[in-house]
Design a protein around this motif. Structure first.
Motif, PDB file in Angstrom:
ATOM      1  N   ARG A   1       0.833  -1.215   0.000  1.00  0.00           N
ATOM      2  CA  ARG A   1       0.000   0.000   0.000  1.00  0.00           C
ATOM      3  C   ARG A   1       0.862   1.257   0.000  1.00  0.00           C
ATOM      4  O   ARG A   1       0.526   2.250  -0.658  1.00  0.00           O
ATOM      5  CB  ARG A   1      -0.907  -0.002   1.229  1.00  0.00           C
TER       6      ARG A   1
ATOM      7  N   ARG B   1       2.113   1.865  -3.503  1.00  0.00           N
ATOM      8  CA  ARG B   1       1.017   2.253  -4.388  1.00  0.00           C
ATOM      9  C   ARG B   1       0.618   3.715  -4.193  1.00  0.00           C
ATOM     10  O   ARG B   1       0.165   4.375  -5.142  1.00  0.00           O
ATOM     11  CB  ARG B   1      -0.191   1.339  -4.177  1.00  0.00           C
ATOM     12  N   ASP B   2       0.785   4.235  -2.995  1.00  0.00           N
ATOM     13  CA  ASP B   2       0.412   5.616  -2.710  1.00  0.00           C
ATOM     14  C   ASP B   2       1.468   6.630  -3.139  1.00  0.00           C
ATOM     15  O   ASP B   2       1.232   7.837  -3.053  1.00  0.00           O
ATOM     16  CB  ASP B   2       0.141   5.785  -1.209  1.00  0.00           C
ATOM     17  N   LYS B   3       2.614   6.164  -3.597  1.00  0.00           N
ATOM     18  CA  LYS B   3       3.686   7.080  -3.960  1.00  0.00           C
ATOM     19  C   LYS B   3       3.488   7.634  -5.376  1.00  0.00           C
ATOM     20  O   LYS B   3       2.763   7.049  -6.179  1.00  0.00           O
ATOM     21  CB  LYS B   3       5.046   6.384  -3.848  1.00  0.00           C
TER      22      LYS B   3
END
Length: 314
Positions: free
Chosen positions: A172, A175-177
């Motif tokens: 996660r 993926r948020d980067k």
């Protein structure tokens, strides 16, 4: 799921190679006793030879029933499928692009679809933790050893959502980067790592193939020489041509079992493909083309692709 299937694959792989080695060894030792029995006219040695031949047959039946090779390949495919999906989820690759509404739900769906296909060919999810196994040199996994990178999706981290137990905090977090950071992580922790692994495997398989080819050629030449010498009456006390031929055949069978020649070719071709993809990903892929490019890169690293190259390219 990756770690469980990876460990079961290593266990089954070790079992398959040990069983084949035991069968070939029994066959060769039985031939040694048969040669000695023929020379000395010993009924005891003849009986021992017959016993070992019988054990060879029994070993072959046990190997067929346990299906260690099939289990090894099924668990390896499952492990690498999970790993590939995890990387695609992390970096917005393949179906997990930036505009997907429910990436967690899609991950679960994609995983189940892939595992359903494996179940049809006999794969079963491990119900308990297997024992410790040591990787066997020259094996056919579609990926390298487990890394200890912070962003490795197979690292020992707890999931933060019990509804999705295969999605870890690291997945996660990546993926948020931003796109640039995800791209750098993927190129460094996935692509470059696999480039090194496939390159090393190709060299290792090539060297093993050369050694075994030279050994079997030498044994075959010695068998030929022995047969010629006996045919002209220069040596009549010992007939070693059969034993030497059996030894050469054992070497050939072992090389075929370990698949040194085709794996050397397959690993080299995968590495070439990854090198091309790395250049494409690093230079010319925009964020809009990124999901498809990642999917194509992951396809190169799947065990099925390596096996296809080994079967038809080598």
């Amino acid at each position: 799921m990756f770690r469980s299937n990876d460990q079961w694959a290593l266990n089954s792989q070790s079992e398959a190679f040990r069983a084949t080695m035991a069968q070939l060894t029994l066959l060769l030792v039985a031939t040694v006793f048969a040669t000695l029995a023929d020379h000395f006219g010993s009924h005891v040695l003849t009986a021992l030879s017959a016993l070992l031949y019988g054990l060879t047959v029994v070993t072959g039946v046990v190997i067929q029933r346990r299906r260690a090779r099939a289990h090894w390949q099924a668990h390896r495919d499952a492990a690498e499928t999970v790993k590939s999906l995890a990387w695609q989820y992390m970096v917005h690759g393949g179906p997990f692009h930036s505009h997907v509404r429910d990436p967690d739900g899609l991950f679960k769906q994609q995983l189940e679809e892939h595992l359903r296909a494996l179940r049809r060919v006999g794969w079963r999810e491990p119900s308990h933790g297997p024992g410790t196994a040591t990787p066997v040199p020259g094996a056919l996994p579609g990926s390298g050893p487990v890394r200890n990178s912070l962003w490795d999706p197979t690292s020992r981290q707890e999931p933060d959502d019990p509804r999705h137990p295969q999605i870890t905090r690291a997945m996660r977090a990546v993926r948020d980067k931003p796109f640039a950071v995800r791209k750098e992580i993927y190129l460094g922790d996935r692509v470059l790592d696999q480039l090194s692994w496939y390159g090393g495997r190709a060299v290792q398989a090539r060297r093993s193939a050369a050694v075994w080819s030279a050994l079997t050629a030498l044994l075959t030449l010695l068998a030929l020489t022995t047969a010629v010498v006996r045919s002209v009456g220069l040596a009549s006390s010992w007939d070693l041509s059969g034993l030497l031929a059996a030894s050469a055949a054992t070497g050939v069978a072992w090389v075929e079992t370990r698949r040194h020649h085709p794996l050397s070719y397959a690993h080299a071709r995968v590495r070439e493909g990854l090198e091309t993809q790395r250049a494409v990903l690093a230079r010319s892929v925009a964020e809009e083309q990124w999901p498809q490019a990642v999917a194509e890169t992951e396809h190169l690293m799947l065990p099925q692709h390596t096996d296809w190259l080994a079967r038809f390219g080598g």
